[in-house]
Design a protein around this motif. Structure first.
Motif, PDB file in Angstrom:
ATOM      1  N   LEU A 175       1.060  -1.135   0.176  1.00 54.63           N
ATOM      2  CA  LEU A 175       0.125   0.102   0.169  1.00 54.63           C
ATOM      3  C   LEU A 175       0.934   1.206   0.017  1.00 54.63           C
ATOM      4  CD1 LEU A 175      -2.878   0.835   0.251  1.00 54.63           C
ATOM      5  CD2 LEU A 175      -2.934   0.602   2.717  1.00 54.63           C
ATOM      6  N   ILE A 176       0.757   2.079  -1.048  1.00 52.69           N
ATOM      7  CA  ILE A 176       1.473   3.539  -1.153  1.00 52.69           C
ATOM      8  C   ILE A 176       0.551   4.649  -0.912  1.00 52.69           C
ATOM      9  CG2 ILE A 176       2.868   4.932  -2.569  1.00 52.69           C
ATOM     10  CD1 ILE A 176       3.572   2.644  -4.268  1.00 52.69           C
ATOM     11  N   VAL A 177       0.650   5.157   0.141  1.00 56.07           N
ATOM     12  CA  VAL A 177      -0.145   6.352   0.620  1.00 56.07           C
ATOM     13  C   VAL A 177       0.811   7.862   0.406  1.00 56.07           C
ATOM     14  CG1 VAL A 177      -1.685   7.337   2.040  1.00 56.07           C
ATOM     15  CG2 VAL A 177      -1.229   4.865   1.957  1.00 56.07           C
ATOM     16  N   ASP A 178       0.448   8.648  -0.461  1.00 56.84           N
ATOM     17  CA  ASP A 178       1.039   9.709  -0.498  1.00 56.84           C
ATOM     18  C   ASP A 178       0.420  10.857  -1.485  1.00 56.84           C
ATOM     19  OD1 ASP A 178       3.097  11.948  -1.439  1.00 56.84           O
ATOM     20  OD2 ASP A 178       4.662  10.690  -1.156  1.00 56.84           O
ATOM     21  N   HIS A 227      -1.065  -1.107  -4.430  1.00 60.74           N
ATOM     22  CA  HIS A 227      -2.377  -0.063  -4.408  1.00 60.74           C
ATOM     23  C   HIS A 227      -1.665   1.142  -3.975  1.00 60.74           C
ATOM     24  CE1 HIS A 227      -5.221  -3.553  -4.764  1.00 60.74           C
ATOM     25  NE2 HIS A 227      -4.538  -4.113  -3.894  1.00 60.74           N
ATOM     26  N   SER A 228      -1.966   2.149  -4.751  1.00 63.21           N
ATOM     27  CA  SER A 228      -1.434   3.288  -4.758  1.00 63.21           C
ATOM     28  C   SER A 228      -2.727   4.450  -4.478  1.00 63.21           C
ATOM     29  CB  SER A 228      -0.462   3.838  -5.900  1.00 63.21           C
ATOM     30  OG  SER A 228       0.210   4.994  -5.647  1.00 63.21           O
ATOM     31  N   VAL A 229      -2.424   5.313  -3.551  1.00 61.82           N
ATOM     32  CA  VAL A 229      -3.620   6.238  -3.255  1.00 61.82           C
ATOM     33  C   VAL A 229      -3.067   7.463  -2.671  1.00 61.82           C
ATOM     34  CG1 VAL A 229      -5.495   4.336  -2.864  1.00 61.82           C
ATOM     35  CG2 VAL A 229      -4.143   5.159  -0.984  1.00 61.82           C
ATOM     36  N   LEU A 241      -9.933   1.541   0.482  1.00 64.61           N
ATOM     37  CA  LEU A 241      -9.504   0.325  -0.302  1.00 64.61           C
ATOM     38  C   LEU A 241      -9.199  -0.932   0.409  1.00 64.61           C
ATOM     39  CD1 LEU A 241      -6.931   0.701  -3.149  1.00 64.61           C
ATOM     40  CD2 LEU A 241      -6.367  -0.973  -1.359  1.00 64.61           C
ATOM     41  N   ALA A 242      -8.513  -0.682   1.690  1.00 69.37           N
ATOM     42  CA  ALA A 242      -8.142  -1.823   2.553  1.00 69.37           C
ATOM     43  C   ALA A 242      -9.468  -2.923   2.824  1.00 69.37           C
ATOM     44  CB  ALA A 242      -7.451  -1.377   3.680  1.00 69.37           C
ATOM     45  N   GLN A 243     -10.879  -2.087   3.019  1.00 71.07           N
ATOM     46  CA  GLN A 243     -11.671  -2.899   3.252  1.00 71.07           C
ATOM     47  C   GLN A 243     -12.094  -3.982   2.426  1.00 71.07           C
ATOM     48  OE1 GLN A 243     -13.564  -2.015   6.142  1.00 71.07           O
ATOM     49  NE2 GLN A 243     -11.440  -0.962   6.248  1.00 71.07           N
TER      50      GLN A 243
END
Length: 100
Positions: free
Chosen positions: A8-11, A32-34, A43-45
């Motif tokens: 998971l990429i969060v930026d 998964h990039s958000v 998304l994780a749900q």
């Protein structure tokens, strides 16, 4: 049997997310990039596991990233994470865990 790796990429910065995505093909099974912690949680749900997370602390409301970490831990167990920021992170030192 090993589970496929799910990163998971969060930026908030599109260019930073895309740079990580380009550097990782073949190293993880799914990326998964958000842009925001809220998007990441939504998304994780729909996921059955997350292998790791690379995240930038949001410029405003940085605590939301650490709430995401807590939520991911409650859902999946500990998720190894790399957390960075363009500004002083000392306010968050107590929220960073040993494996981060």
């Amino acid at each position: 049997m090993n589970e496929p790796t799910v990163l998971l990429i969060v930026d908030e910065v599109d260019a930073d997310r895309h740079a990580l995505e380009r550097a990782l093909p073949g190293r993880v099974n799914t990326i998964h990039s958000v842009a925001t912690p809220g998007e990441a949680w939504t998304l994780a749900q729909g996921l059955d596991h997350v292998s790791g997370m690379v995240a930038a602390i949001p410029a405003t409301h940085g605590e939301t990233l650490f709430q995401l970490k807590d939520d991911l831990k409650a859902k999946f167990g500990a998720v190894p994470s790399a957390i960075c920021s363009v500004s002083d992170m000392s306010a968050y030192y107590s929220r960073v865990q040993g494996g981060d």
